[in-house]
Design a protein around this motif. Sequence first.
Motif, PDB file in Angstrom:
ATOM      1  N   HIS A 140      37.367  39.043  29.532  1.00  0.00           N
ATOM      2  CA  HIS A 140      38.517  38.492  28.576  1.00  0.00           C
ATOM      3  C   HIS A 140      37.983  37.634  27.868  1.00  0.00           C
ATOM      4  N   PRO A 141      37.618  37.827  26.459  1.00  0.00           N
ATOM      5  CA  PRO A 141      37.256  36.990  25.505  1.00  0.00           C
ATOM      6  C   PRO A 141      38.419  35.786  25.322  1.00  0.00           C
ATOM      7  N   SER A 142      39.766  36.200  25.434  1.00  0.00           N
ATOM      8  CA  SER A 142      40.625  35.200  25.090  1.00  0.00           C
ATOM      9  C   SER A 142      41.139  34.039  25.962  1.00  0.00           C
ATOM     10  N   GLY A 143      40.344  34.210  27.287  1.00  0.00           N
ATOM     11  CA  GLY A 143      40.835  33.084  28.142  1.00  0.00           C
ATOM     12  C   GLY A 143      40.377  33.413  29.801  1.00  0.00           C
ATOM     13  N   ASP A 144      40.755  32.627  30.569  1.00  0.00           N
ATOM     14  CA  ASP A 144      40.363  32.882  31.847  1.00  0.00           C
ATOM     15  C   ASP A 144      41.375  33.715  32.545  1.00  0.00           C
ATOM     16  N   GLU A 145      40.943  34.384  33.614  1.00  0.00           N
ATOM     17  CA  GLU A 145      41.628  35.239  34.515  1.00  0.00           C
ATOM     18  C   GLU A 145      41.881  34.932  35.740  1.00  0.00           C
ATOM     19  N   PHE A 146      43.240  34.679  36.338  1.00  0.00           N
ATOM     20  CA  PHE A 146      43.506  34.206  37.764  1.00  0.00           C
ATOM     21  C   PHE A 146      43.729  35.618  38.651  1.00  0.00           C
ATOM     22  N   LEU A 147      42.979  35.472  39.768  1.00  0.00           N
ATOM     23  CA  LEU A 147      43.229  36.793  40.544  1.00  0.00           C
ATOM     24  C   LEU A 147      43.646  36.125  42.082  1.00  0.00           C
ATOM     25  N   HIS A 148      44.593  36.505  42.664  1.00  0.00           N
ATOM     26  CA  HIS A 148      45.177  35.979  43.714  1.00  0.00           C
ATOM     27  C   HIS A 148      45.387  37.287  44.657  1.00  0.00           C
ATOM     28  N   LEU A 149      44.649  37.538  45.847  1.00  0.00           N
ATOM     29  CA  LEU A 149      44.724  38.515  46.981  1.00  0.00           C
ATOM     30  C   LEU A 149      45.938  38.034  47.960  1.00  0.00           C
ATOM     31  N   ILE A 150      47.053  38.849  47.756  1.00  0.00           N
ATOM     32  CA  ILE A 150      48.051  38.552  48.771  1.00  0.00           C
ATOM     33  C   ILE A 150      47.811  39.216  50.112  1.00  0.00           C
ATOM     34  N   GLU A 151      47.019  40.364  50.116  1.00  0.00           N
ATOM     35  CA  GLU A 151      46.801  40.891  51.411  1.00  0.00           C
ATOM     36  C   GLU A 151      45.572  42.051  51.155  1.00  0.00           C
ATOM     37  N   GLY A 152      44.820  42.188  52.064  1.00  0.00           N
ATOM     38  CA  GLY A 152      43.522  42.896  52.344  1.00  0.00           C
ATOM     39  C   GLY A 152      42.274  42.136  52.153  1.00  0.00           C
TER      40      GLY A 152
END
Length: 135
Positions: free
Chosen positions: A64-76
């Motif tokens: 993603h050249p336009s900004g940071d990506e946030f990833l949140h694992l809810i389960e698994g």
Amino acid sequence: MPGRIEPFVAQDHLILLDAEGAAAPLLRSVDAWRRVNRSSDGRVIGFSRPQIAEDLHPDKWEMHPSGDEFLHLIEGELEVVLDRPGEDARLTLTQGGAVVVPRGVWHRLLLRQPSALMFVTPGGGTRMRPVDADA
């Protein structure tokens, strides 16, 4: 006066947030992803429930050249692989874990257990490349 307010199933939608603060739920489809990729100043919030490896395109890097990506694992459980000079960095996420992937870093996700994932991604400009292009 805002229009009619209706509940929706978040997993079935992408929520496009624009720079002015508006939020537009888009029914998940090829056209919705096109709209997200044409937006250049917003973010998209989405949810997915990957059950098999192919649900996360493990054969492709994304960036993603336009900004940071946030990833949140809810389960698994899943593994975030970052393409770093010399070797890949591997981060394991379990239930409740989160990571911010910096702007411009090539990454991919590998499923370790069926999961529920929330992501906040920059709109526009996402790039993809095959993993085998590295060989």
